[in-house]
Scaffold this active site. Structure first.
Site, PDB file in Angstrom:
ATOM      1  CB  CYS A 142      10.151  12.471 -18.343  1.00  0.00           C
ATOM      2  SG  CYS A 142       9.382  13.817 -19.477  1.00  0.00           S
ATOM      3  CG  HIS A 177       3.270  19.797 -24.733  1.00  0.00           C
ATOM      4  ND1 HIS A 177       3.835  18.414 -25.400  1.00  0.00           N
ATOM      5  CD2 HIS A 177       4.241  20.451 -23.777  1.00  0.00           C
ATOM      6  CE1 HIS A 177       4.213  17.751 -23.620  1.00  0.00           C
ATOM      7  NE2 HIS A 177       4.504  19.212 -22.817  1.00  0.00           N
ATOM      8  CD  GLN A 188      -0.161  16.136 -17.189  1.00  0.00           C
ATOM      9  OE1 GLN A 188      -1.196  15.905 -18.542  1.00  0.00           O
ATOM     10  NE2 GLN A 188       1.110  14.774 -18.135  1.00  0.00           N
ATOM     11  CB  THR A 235      12.916  37.993 -29.638  1.00  0.00           C
ATOM     12  OG1 THR A 235      14.401  39.001 -29.664  1.00  0.00           O
ATOM     13  CG2 THR A 235      11.728  38.540 -30.622  1.00  0.00           C
TER      14      THR A 235
END
Length: 380
Positions: free
Chosen positions: A325, A202, A180, A238
């Site tokens: 959440c 994000h 945050q 990858t």
């Protein structure tokens, strides 16, 4: 139709236009595998290396101390499970706080079932950890302390520098969940004293699906995914070249704009708080009044349900009662409960978090809608 005012930036941020552009360009032009030795692979590796440097610069780290992950949750799991697996004989004790994100508290619960002991230190009424409680909790067999930098629900910023001084003095690893805080306030791994530090793309205008873990040079960490040797063997798979490029650009922008953006966020947050408080003098602030993220406002409206309030304004405002959440859960937030809020005040809480795109018109529109909805519900 006018879209609702978005006030849930602590849940996720929109992807910045420049970040979108670089991701699209990499997806189009740089499709090689970074582990390949031919020109296409080396072009992709160069993109990854640049992104790694940009992310490291945001937190004053070295690029080879950064490991890319698919999320902050994965980074937290890697930090906690990796650190404990790397110290199987040195101790079986961990310290954390009562207000951690589930991506910290749940891996720790799994370690308890594996025989580890976890001490959960309390927070005060503003959500702060007392560094002395960490000092008192450290034992000869303590391996790790994990404390978040800033709380996702109330925004309280923990005294990590003081905690870091204690862990260094006692030769205990310190993990900091900075999901945050990074991009909103200064995060310097050396000043904080962090051995491990988690980032979430994000939360500062990069896409979902990309995160990073800082691992201080020399810090033992065992992988929990097994395969090839990408990311120095610490996180196989990858690399997501395009999203790493996007994360790097977002980190670069956040670093360049940090001082001005923090001031602008604080001004918007305080404008919203002032408007709400003027109409509702009984409004209660949850979290620390000063040591708080510049964009975060968690408040309790007297005599109503926060969930009912947001349902009343859902065509005008997009916000939440707490962490995304578990925002749909009717139970009182564990964070607010740990802070000692009674059930009535905790159930009346809403989290309003602003972002760079938020305008003063958005703030005024949101305040008007919240005040009207509160007056309607309080009158029933």
């Amino acid at each position: 139709m006018t879209r609702p005012v978005y006030l849930d930036y602590n849940a996720t941020t929109p992807v910045d236009a420049e970040v979108q552009a670089i991701i699209s360009r990499v997806l189009r032009d740089t499709f090689g595998n970074p582990s390949s030795s031919h020109v296409y692979g080396q072009q992709a590796k160069a993109v990854v290396d640049q992104g790694r440097q940009q992310v490291a610069d945001l937190i004053a780290a070295q690029p080879d101390e950064m490991v890319f992950t698919a999320s902050a949750s994965e980074a937290n799991n890697l930090a906690l499970l990796g650190a404990t697996r790397a110290h199987p004989q040195q101790g079986r004790h961990i310290i954390t706080s009562a207000v951690e994100h589930p991506s910290v508290s749940r891996p720790l619960q799994s370690l308890v079932t594996a025989g580890w002991e976890v001490t959960v230190v309390p927070v005060d009424e503003s959500g702060l950890v007392d560094p002395d409680s960490i000092r008192q909790a450290i034992r000869p067999d303590t391996v790790l302390v994990s404390i978040m930098h800033a709380n996702n629900e109330v925004g309280t910023i923990q005294p990590i520098e003081a905690i870091g001084a204690i862990t260094r003095e006692r030769s205990v690893l310190l993990h900091v969940d900075a999901a945050q805080s990074a991009g909103k306030i200064p995060v310097n791994v050396h000043l904080l004293g962090a051995d491990l530090l988690t980032l979430a793309g994000h939360k500062f205008y990069a896409p979902k699906g990309i995160g990073a873990l800082y691992i201080k040079e020399g810090t033992p960490l065992a992988p929990f995914l097994f395969g090839a040797a990408q990311e120095q063997g610490r996180r196989t798979g990858t690399e997501n070249v395009a999203y790493i490029a996007g994360l790097g650009r977002a980190a670069q922008q956040a670093r360049a704009q940090l001082d001005t953006s923090a001031a602008a966020l604080r001004e918007k947050r305080d404008r919203l708080h002032g408007l709400l408080l003027e109409a509702n003098p009984d409004l209660q602030l949850n979290g620390h009044p000063e040591a708080r993220l510049p964009n975060t406002l968690n408040v309790s409206f007297a005599n109503i349900s926060g969930k009912a309030l947001l349902e009343q304004v859902n065509d005008t405002i997009a916000a939440s009662t707490g962490s995304a959440c578990h925002a749909d859960n009717d139970t009182v937030s564990g964070v607010l409960g740990a802070m000692g809020l009674d059930r009535r005040r905790a159930s009346a809480a809403v989290r309003l978090s602003v972002g760079t795109p938020t305008t003063n018109d958005d703030i005024d529109r949101a305040a008007t809608a919240l005040i009207r909805a509160w007056q309607t519900l309080a009158a029933k």
